[in-house]
Design an enzyme around this catalytic site. Structure first.
Site, short mmCIF file in Angstrom:
data_model
loop_
_atom_site.label_atom_id
_atom_site.label_comp_id
_atom_site.label_asym_id
_atom_site.label_seq_id
_atom_site.Cartn_x
_atom_site.Cartn_y
_atom_site.Cartn_z
N HIS A 91 -2.60 7.18 7.44
CA HIS A 91 -1.63 8.09 6.80
C HIS A 91 -2.32 9.38 6.35
CE1 HIS A 91 2.22 6.07 6.59
NE2 HIS A 91 1.73 4.98 6.01
N CYS A 93 5.91 -0.19 7.87
CA CYS A 93 5.53 0.95 7.05
C CYS A 93 6.75 1.40 6.26
CB CYS A 93 5.04 2.09 7.95
SG CYS A 93 4.60 3.59 7.04
N LEU A 94 6.55 1.72 5.00
CA LEU A 94 7.65 2.18 4.16
C LEU A 94 8.25 3.49 4.68
CD1 LEU A 94 6.09 1.37 0.67
CD2 LEU A 94 7.97 0.14 1.78
N HIS A 102 -4.39 1.13 7.77
CA HIS A 102 -3.05 1.75 7.78
C HIS A 102 -2.98 2.95 6.82
CE1 HIS A 102 1.51 1.23 7.90
NE2 HIS A 102 1.36 1.96 6.81
N GLU A 103 -3.53 2.79 5.62
CA GLU A 103 -3.47 3.89 4.63
C GLU A 103 -4.37 5.05 5.03
OE1 GLU A 103 -1.00 3.59 2.89
OE2 GLU A 103 -0.77 1.42 3.01
N GLY A 139 0.84 -1.19 0.00
CA GLY A 139 0.00 0.00 0.00
C GLY A 139 0.88 1.23 0.00
N GLN A 152 2.71 9.94 2.03
CA GLN A 152 4.07 9.39 2.14
C GLN A 152 5.04 9.92 1.09
OE1 GLN A 152 2.38 5.21 2.47
NE2 GLN A 152 4.26 5.00 3.63
#
Ligand code: GNR
Ligand code: NI
Length: 167
Positions: free
Chosen positions: A137, A91-92, A133-134, A46, A51
């Site tokens: 963000h 998480c990236l 999660h997204e 994702g 981000q």
């Protein structure tokens, strides 16, 4: 198509509240393609606009084995959440760290696709985790906010050190 730079914690842009998408035009479509390309390249399941430093309410996701089920979530809203479960999360924007957090096992949500068409979907497992999660963000939240302040401080120090070394 372009691979965008993914911001790392504690970049303040990760804490911004993203603004609703109002124009479903070619520019947005191009940006969505860039998000997918960046996500697949990372690789991740994702990626939220936040981000890559764009404070707009759009995220992409593909939790399929074959990486052939791309999902666009513009202006997403949670409709219903299932039972709580403990899951491993990463998480990236928080590289090389994984920890256990509480998420909901299922998620029913509404969003718009790249053409502005509204759809609803019910997901479970990794997809449910990823949707939650997204969406976090887009509201400037990170999964590490759910950890103890001591753990969060250790993670921040480690990432700040890595970022200094990289400069
Ligand atoms: O690629 C990702 N994997 C992942 C694993 C467990 C829980 C959430 C995620 S999302 C993450 C990509 C990312 O940072 N998206 O914002
Ligand atoms: Ni993330």
């Amino acid at each position: 198509m372009a691979i965008l730079k993914i911001l790392h914690h504690p970049d303040p842009r990760l804490r911004e509240t993203a603004q609703p998408i109002t124009e479903f035009d070619a520019e947005l479509s191009q940006f969505i393609d860039d998000l997918f390309e960046t996500m697949y390249d990372a690789p991740g399941v994702g990626l939220a606009a936040t981000q890559v430093g764009v404070a707009k309410r759009v995220a992409v996701m593909d939790c399929s084995e074959g990486k052939d089920k791309p999902i666009v979530m513009a202006n997403p809203e949670i409709l219903e959440l299932g039972d709580a479960e403990t899951v491993d999360e990463g998480c990236l924007s928080v590289p090389e760290h994984f920890d256990k957090v509480t998420r909901h096992a299922t998620t029913r949500f509404r969003a718009q696709d790249r053409n502005g068409e509204t759809y609803e979907m019910e997901v479970e497992g990794l997809m449910a985790q990823c949707v939650q999660h997204e969406l976090d963000h887009l509201d400037g939240k990170l999964y590490i906010d759910k950890l103890s302040s001591l753990k969060r401080m250790r993670i921040r120090k480690k990432l700040e050190k890595a970022q200094k070394a990289a400069r």
